[in-house]
Design a protein around this motif. Structure first.
Motif, PDB file in Angstrom:
ATOM      1  N   MET A   1       9.391   5.024  -4.446  1.00 57.18           N
ATOM      2  CA  MET A   1       8.963   4.781  -3.219  1.00 57.18           C
ATOM      3  C   MET A   1      10.614   3.701  -3.155  1.00 57.18           C
ATOM      4  N   ASP A   2      11.297   3.797  -1.307  1.00 58.33           N
ATOM      5  CA  ASP A   2      12.127   2.912  -1.384  1.00 58.33           C
ATOM      6  C   ASP A   2      11.254   1.460  -1.140  1.00 58.33           C
ATOM      7  N   LEU A   3      11.087   0.091  -1.826  1.00 63.46           N
ATOM      8  CA  LEU A   3      10.593  -1.069  -1.553  1.00 63.46           C
ATOM      9  C   LEU A   3      11.069  -1.732  -0.734  1.00 63.46           C
ATOM     10  N   ALA A   4      12.263  -1.976  -0.474  1.00 67.85           N
ATOM     11  CA  ALA A   4      13.243  -2.760   0.966  1.00 67.85           C
ATOM     12  C   ALA A   4      12.675  -2.209   2.160  1.00 67.85           C
ATOM     13  N   ALA A   5      12.779  -0.953   1.968  1.00 68.51           N
ATOM     14  CA  ALA A   5      12.089   0.271   3.369  1.00 68.51           C
ATOM     15  C   ALA A   5      11.185  -0.314   3.702  1.00 68.51           C
ATOM     16  N   VAL A   6      10.212   0.176   2.785  1.00 72.32           N
ATOM     17  CA  VAL A   6       8.505   0.361   2.869  1.00 72.32           C
ATOM     18  C   VAL A   6       8.277  -1.482   3.637  1.00 72.32           C
ATOM     19  N   LEU A   7       9.356  -2.158   3.609  1.00 74.17           N
ATOM     20  CA  LEU A   7       8.404  -3.890   4.123  1.00 74.17           C
ATOM     21  C   LEU A   7       9.397  -4.496   4.771  1.00 74.17           C
ATOM     22  N   ALA A   8      10.709  -3.988   5.040  1.00 75.58           N
ATOM     23  CA  ALA A   8      11.164  -3.641   6.266  1.00 75.58           C
ATOM     24  C   ALA A   8      10.343  -3.257   7.461  1.00 75.58           C
ATOM     25  N   LEU A   9       9.373  -2.423   7.334  1.00 74.98           N
ATOM     26  CA  LEU A   9       8.778  -0.758   7.936  1.00 74.98           C
ATOM     27  C   LEU A   9       6.918  -2.101   8.633  1.00 74.98           C
ATOM     28  N   TYR A  10       6.512  -2.506   7.100  1.00 73.07           N
ATOM     29  CA  TYR A  10       5.412  -3.213   7.420  1.00 73.07           C
ATOM     30  C   TYR A  10       5.773  -4.886   7.900  1.00 73.07           C
ATOM     31  N   ASP A  11       6.971  -4.910   7.890  1.00 72.11           N
ATOM     32  CA  ASP A  11       7.129  -6.753   8.922  1.00 72.11           C
ATOM     33  C   ASP A  11       7.126  -5.994  10.621  1.00 72.11           C
ATOM     34  N   ARG A  12       8.144  -4.700  10.015  1.00 68.73           N
ATOM     35  CA  ARG A  12       7.993  -4.055  12.213  1.00 68.73           C
ATOM     36  C   ARG A  12       6.704  -3.605  12.236  1.00 68.73           C
ATOM     37  N   ASP A  13       5.918  -2.776  11.742  1.00 67.47           N
ATOM     38  CA  ASP A  13       4.522  -2.135  12.558  1.00 67.47           C
ATOM     39  C   ASP A  13       3.588  -3.640  12.242  1.00 67.47           C
ATOM     40  N   MET A  14       3.371  -4.359  11.077  1.00 66.94           N
ATOM     41  CA  MET A  14       2.531  -4.944  11.181  1.00 66.94           C
ATOM     42  C   MET A  14       2.403  -6.355  11.556  1.00 66.94           C
ATOM     43  N   ARG A  15       3.812  -7.257  11.104  1.00 68.06           N
ATOM     44  CA  ARG A  15       3.907  -8.581  11.637  1.00 68.06           C
ATOM     45  C   ARG A  15       4.208  -8.485  12.984  1.00 68.06           C
ATOM     46  N   GLU A  16       5.718  -8.373  13.737  1.00 70.53           N
ATOM     47  CA  GLU A  16       6.512  -8.771  14.422  1.00 70.53           C
ATOM     48  C   GLU A  16       5.948  -7.754  15.614  1.00 70.53           C
ATOM     49  N   GLY A  17       5.277  -6.678  15.245  1.00 73.42           N
ATOM     50  CA  GLY A  17       4.809  -5.181  16.041  1.00 73.42           C
ATOM     51  C   GLY A  17       3.318  -5.510  15.522  1.00 73.42           C
ATOM     52  N   ALA A  18       2.621  -6.472  15.539  1.00 74.84           N
ATOM     53  CA  ALA A  18       1.469  -6.287  15.663  1.00 74.84           C
ATOM     54  C   ALA A  18       0.515  -5.815  16.646  1.00 74.84           C
ATOM     55  N   ARG A  19      -0.714  -5.436  16.673  1.00 76.06           N
ATOM     56  CA  ARG A  19      -1.288  -5.154  17.443  1.00 76.06           C
ATOM     57  C   ARG A  19      -2.983  -5.697  17.128  1.00 76.06           C
ATOM     58  N   PRO A  20      -3.652  -6.224  18.411  1.00 75.58           N
ATOM     59  CA  PRO A  20      -5.066  -7.023  18.426  1.00 75.58           C
ATOM     60  C   PRO A  20      -6.053  -6.229  16.939  1.00 75.58           C
ATOM     61  N   GLU A  21      -6.250  -6.663  16.512  1.00 75.78           N
ATOM     62  CA  GLU A  21      -7.515  -5.793  15.365  1.00 75.78           C
ATOM     63  C   GLU A  21      -8.885  -5.967  15.895  1.00 75.78           C
ATOM     64  N   SER A  22      -9.672  -6.285  17.440  1.00 75.63           N
ATOM     65  CA  SER A  22     -10.114  -5.193  17.268  1.00 75.63           C
ATOM     66  C   SER A  22      -9.758  -5.426  19.433  1.00 75.63           C
ATOM     67  N   PRO A  23     -10.976  -4.906  20.171  1.00 77.81           N
ATOM     68  CA  PRO A  23     -10.740  -5.041  21.851  1.00 77.81           C
ATOM     69  C   PRO A  23     -10.856  -6.834  22.090  1.00 77.81           C
ATOM     70  N   ASP A  24     -11.622  -7.031  21.505  1.00 77.64           N
ATOM     71  CA  ASP A  24     -12.102  -8.397  22.149  1.00 77.64           C
ATOM     72  C   ASP A  24     -10.573  -9.578  21.876  1.00 77.64           C
ATOM     73  N   ALA A  25      -9.099  -9.028  20.518  1.00 77.09           N
ATOM     74  CA  ALA A  25      -8.820  -9.340  20.627  1.00 77.09           C
ATOM     75  C   ALA A  25      -7.424  -9.295  21.047  1.00 77.09           C
ATOM     76  N   ARG A  26      -6.529 -10.986  21.020  1.00 75.34           N
ATOM     77  CA  ARG A  26      -5.106 -10.401  21.429  1.00 75.34           C
ATOM     78  C   ARG A  26      -3.755 -10.780  21.107  1.00 75.34           C
ATOM     79  N   ILE A  27      -2.981 -10.098  21.254  1.00 79.28           N
ATOM     80  CA  ILE A  27      -1.664 -10.293  20.672  1.00 79.28           C
ATOM     81  C   ILE A  27      -0.873 -10.812  21.696  1.00 79.28           C
ATOM     82  N   GLU A  28      -0.201 -12.302  21.119  1.00 82.03           N
ATOM     83  CA  GLU A  28       0.607 -13.828  21.372  1.00 82.03           C
ATOM     84  C   GLU A  28       1.737 -13.664  20.759  1.00 82.03           C
ATOM     85  N   ARG A  29       2.786 -13.404  21.927  1.00 85.53           N
ATOM     86  CA  ARG A  29       4.251 -13.632  21.459  1.00 85.53           C
ATOM     87  C   ARG A  29       5.379 -14.445  21.643  1.00 85.53           C
ATOM     88  N   THR A  30       5.763 -15.486  21.485  1.00 82.88           N
ATOM     89  CA  THR A  30       6.117 -16.934  21.596  1.00 82.88           C
ATOM     90  C   THR A  30       6.878 -18.044  20.909  1.00 82.88           C
TER      91      THR A  30
END
Length: 258
Positions: A1-30
């Motif tokens: 496993m390329d740990l640096a690549a997986v960490l970058a993917l995690y940041d992109r998928d789960m943090r910077e590109g985060a999605r709401p955890e449920s239909p009644d939640a929301r993401i805000e970027r500011t």
């Protein structure tokens, strides 16, 4: 496993590109910050930030004002590689309290698809209703020695609003709940989050925790998730390392009250 690549993917998928955890939640970027506004019983906090010494304090103050205005306690989820390097100190100066540091660990879902059954006399039961949630909470309280009311609220809310986004489990020895865990999944990402795995003292070291991971891995694989993600305590990190999970970075929740 390329740990640096997986960490970058995690940041992109789960943090910077985060999605709401449920239909009644929301993401805000500011202002260089990605924040999550939870629905009923949901999580509120900052998931990602791109700050520097010149703008960090203003960004922190803005988030405090925003969540306080909503009347919500919130968490700034700080990762060990976040910038600026003294962001944790700045959060404390702004009134946050640091919870214990954990380790972000990642495992390949395919590596966890072993025939890991619970010990004799123990069975794993999916949680789908209030009675199951009560058993899950009882197991959690036995494992961690603290009130599990927050878990009851969280799981009931998720089952009501987004049942496909959560897998909740309880391990029963006869009719006695001895362990519980959950998995949270957000469509469009490659990471399924493993949360809350805890086992009553008298059942530790007998394979219950491992069986709960294998159960969730099977579900994650069926739904197309490549990675399993855990915020591991010092107690669970050695177990996960033996199972092939790799440490990517640290994560520390900084909590701000209403």
């Amino acid at each position: 496993m390329d740990l640096a690549a997986v960490l970058a993917l995690y940041d992109r998928d789960m943090r910077e590109g985060a999605r709401p955890e449920s239909p009644d939640a929301r993401i805000e970027r500011t202002g260089g910050v990605v924040r999550h506004i939870g629905g009923e019983g949901g999580w509120n906090g900052v998931l990602w930030s791109d700050l520097d010494p010149g703008n960090a304090d203003a960004a922190i103050a803005e988030q405090v004002a925003h969540f306080t205005g909503l009347g919500r306690e919130f968490e700034w989820k700080l990762h060990g590689h976040d910038r600026p390097s003294d962001l944790g100190r700045r959060l404390v100066a702004a009134g946050f309290t640091a919870d214990p540091e954990e380790t972000l660990m990642i495992g390949e879902t395919a590596d966890q698809l072993l025939d890991a059954e619970p010990p004799d006399g123990v069975r794993i039961v999916p949680v789908t209703d209030r009675a199951g949630v009560d058993l899950m909470v009882e197991a959690n309280e036995r494992a961690f020695g603290r009130d599990g009311g927050w878990l009851r609220d969280l799981v009931l809310a998720r089952l009501a609003t987004d049942p496909d986004g959560i897998v909740a489990l309880v391990a029963l020895a006869g009719d006695v709940p001895v362990s519980s865990a959950r998995m949270e999944m957000i469509p469009g990402t490659r990471f399924a989050g493993l949360w809350g795995g805890g086992t009553a003292q008298e059942w530790r070291g007998r394979g219950v925790y491992r069986a709960l991971i294998a159960y969730r891995a099977r579900v994650a694989a069926e739904r197309g998730y490549r990675y399993l993600q855990v915020d591991a305590s010092d107690q669970s990190r050695p177990i996960l390392e033996r199972l092939g999970f790799a440490a990517l970075t640290t994560t520390t929740p900084y909590v701000h009250g209403v």
